[in-house]
Design a protein around this motif. Structure first.
Motif, PDB file in Angstrom:
ATOM      1  N   THR A  76       5.964 -40.282 -21.808  1.00 44.48           N
ATOM      2  CA  THR A  76       5.765 -40.302 -23.257  1.00 44.48           C
ATOM      3  C   THR A  76       6.950 -40.933 -23.991  1.00 44.48           C
ATOM      4  O   THR A  76       6.763 -41.624 -24.995  1.00 44.48           O
ATOM      5  N   GLN A  77       8.157 -40.715 -23.481  1.00 45.21           N
ATOM      6  CA  GLN A  77       9.326 -41.310 -24.129  1.00 45.21           C
ATOM      7  C   GLN A  77       9.298 -42.822 -24.019  1.00 45.21           C
ATOM      8  O   GLN A  77       9.634 -43.538 -24.975  1.00 45.21           O
ATOM      9  N   GLN A 100       6.816 -44.146 -26.549  1.00 43.29           N
ATOM     10  CA  GLN A 100       7.398 -44.137 -27.885  1.00 43.29           C
ATOM     11  C   GLN A 100       8.406 -45.266 -28.065  1.00 43.29           C
ATOM     12  O   GLN A 100       8.422 -45.947 -29.097  1.00 43.29           O
ATOM     13  N   ASP A 101       9.257 -45.452 -27.069  1.00 45.39           N
ATOM     14  CA  ASP A 101      10.286 -46.493 -27.164  1.00 45.39           C
ATOM     15  C   ASP A 101       9.655 -47.879 -27.273  1.00 45.39           C
ATOM     16  O   ASP A 101      10.129 -48.734 -28.035  1.00 45.39           O
TER      17      ASP A 101
END
Length: 578
Positions: free
Chosen positions: A41-42, A45-46
């Motif tokens: 998920t990170q 997002q990035d």
């Protein structure tokens, strides 16, 4: 990042999905009720850099409640994810929000879905809203210049804005056949059809495209969005004694459209070229475009599509792509080259090659003329800006693809170097363990117990990392009268193993290490024999030093009434004396 894990929160998430938004919404479900997420998920997002909102939802009661409230096939579950476009509530069709499952390939697809929705939202911002329409294909000329006739008589240009890169627009269009898509001004944007494999039954026959061939295998596809099928030699043709040396590349070629047998007997769909019934009724191949015609046609290979697309059968008066009277008058005089029929009745090979070259040259000229005509028609209008934005988007997507490929290659290199480093460390550690032995000679110490405590301290330093040292310090322990004698009889390598077991015991870590097989010592080998207890109330315990070796060694120690430890002896597997 917002997480929805309760049914009471589902109403809010439903409003986010179906309500008006300025940004795409990426919803990622957990793999199970435990909360594990398959997507990074990170990373998502990035990559989106704030251009889209990302939330997660717990699989279970929350996803069931969401499924009940959303239109069919638009929910997420069991680790899957979707990116919902800002205008999803206006037309909540599942094909506008493709379901992606956790994998290295699909995480990029999920990011691309959201980025494409960001771009579409910024481009398609006019007051006029896109509407879903049906039309008839009038001209197929390649990547650009494809024309369709609407039911109200207007002519529009067909573009590939809403298609994934795997889908070729020209292969999804068939002259004179219907086409559907989102209409905005003079642009018709078809959407990709979701492949439905349920139409294929056991032993049915359909069409497939050959996309790769070697001497031993052929790779086929039923649809560009589906996984490929790799067929071995025996699945391509019957191998007799005289066919062992025939390469697969002599039987099929890249780009060929072939009949295939469908096999569902193993629980998954497989394809075979061997023993295909050429007279069997074909199951209609899958379409590329939603509401479109089958992708593949019997007798038409990939190499034929370009030629067919360049030879449209249309009257010169129908070569307008704008319904306004002003533009119709200008377009009536536009120089559109007409392909004259070629006389190719001769059977001479040389003349046939010349005829093919003439067709090819005229095809290129025709395509160039339509591209120029399309640009001239749109010059000075908002559509020209849209074309420029499309070109910039294509360039940016290509750049992003190259960057991701480079990043993937870098990650592979890092993984390979990391593995090599681990192997090198393991080899070095193995060498140390092989050499092994005490860190100092016993006869250099005036007291045997001081020597032992020095070795235990040294083994504890090597065995524990920084955090483990805080949790598992060496506790007070005693040394039995026979322990050092049993320890000094060991070979160097076994000595190291024994010291690691001692460290686990005196630090209390042994209770967390399953492989140590910690258990109380009994007076015999029977399961009902009583446990061994000393007169002072201490109980004898036994742990494994070695495993899967003959007469593997064990460590015996006493658990004292005050909770302390006394090292007793190192024994062989069958020795049950304390």
């Amino acid at each position: 990042m917002r997480h929805f894990d309760d049914t009471s929160q589902v109403t809010e998430l439903l409003e986010m999905i179906l309500g008006p938004r300025e940004r795409p919404l990426v919803v990622i479900s957990t793999i199970d009720a435990g909360g594990e997420v398959g997507f990074n998920t990170q990373h998502v997002q990035d990559e989106l850099r704030g251009d889209a909102d990302v939330v997660t939802i717990a699989t279970g009661a929350a996803t069931y409640a969401l499924e009940e409230s959303l239109p069919p096939k638009t929910h997420v579950f069991n680790g899957a994810a979707r990116s919902y476009p800002p205008s999803f509530g206006e037309n909540p069709d599942y094909q506008r929000s493709i379901l992606r499952f956790p994998s290295r390939h699909h995480v990029d697809d999920l990011i691309n879905d959201a980025l494409a929705q960001v771009t579409s939202a910024s481009i398609l911002k006019p007051a006029q809203r896109a509407v879903w329409v049906k039309a008839k294909v009038e001209l197929v000329s390649g990547a650009t210049g494809n024309v369709a006739l609407l039911e109200d008589g207007r002519r529009v240009l067909i573009n590939a804005d809403r298609l994934p890169p795997e889908i070729s627009l020209v292969e999804g269009l068939l002259l004179g056949e219907p086409v559907e898509g989102w209409l905005l001004d003079l642009d018709l944007s078809p959407e990709a059809a979701e492949p439905e494999l349920g139409r294929f039954a056991q032993d049915s026959v359909t069409l497939a495209r050959v996309i790769k061939v070697t001497e031993l295998r052929a790779t086929l596809t039923l649809h560009p969005l589906l996984p490929n099928f790799i067929l071995r030699r025996r699945e391509v043709f019957s191998e007799g004694d005289d066919a062992q040396s025939i390469p697969v590349s002599d039987v099929v070629r890249v780009g060929q459209t072939v009949r295939v047998n469908v096999d569902l007997s193993a629980g998954s769909l497989k394809l075979f070229l061997v023993n295909v019934d050429q007279d069997s009724l074909l199951v209609e191949p899958l379409p590329l475009l939603r509401g479109g015609q089958p992708w593949l046609q019997e007798g038409i290979d990939a190499s034929d599509v370009e030629v067919l697309a360049a030879l449209p059968q249309m009257e010169s008066k129908e070569q307008s792509v704008d319904a306004s009277p002003t533009l119709e008058a200008e377009q009536a005089n536009a120089p559109i080259p007409i392909v004259e029929p070629l006389e190719t009745t001769t059977s001479e090979p040389g003349e046939e090659l010349v005829a093919v070259q003439v067709i090819h040259d005229e095809m290129l000229a025709l395509r160039g003329a339509f591209e120029r005509f399309s640009r001239e028609m749109r010059a000075g209008t908002p559509l020209e800006t849209l074309d420029q934005l499309r070109d910039e988007l294509s360039s940016t997507q290509a750049e992003l693809h190259r960057e991701r490929q480079g990043r993937t290659e870098l990650q592979r290199m890092v993984s390979r170097l990391t593995q090599e480093l681990r192997e090198a460390r393991a080899g070095a550690q193995g060498q140390i363990q092989t050499q092994g032995g005490p860190t100092s000679a016993r006869d250099e110490w005036h007291d045997d117990e001081l020597w032992l405590r020095h070795e235990v301290q040294h083994a504890w330093v090597d065995r524990m990392n920084a955090s483990d040292k805080k949790v598992h310090p060496i506790r007070e322990y005693k040394v039995g009268s026979d322990f050092i004698q049993s320890l000094t009889q060991l070979e160097d390598r076994t000595f190291n193993k024994a010291m690691r077991a001692v460290v686990d015991v005196v630090s209390g870590r042994v209770v967390d290490i399953h492989s140590r097989e910690l258990h109380q010592l009994r007076m015999g080998s029977g399961g009902d024999d009583p446990y061994v207890q000393r007169s002072d109330g201490a109980w004898c315990w036994r742990v494994s030093i070695e495993s899967k070796t003959p007469q593997a060694r064990r460590l015996h120690f006493w658990r004292l009434p005050d909770g302390g430890v006394e090292l007793s002896r190192i024994v062989l597997h069958d020795d049950f004396q304390p």
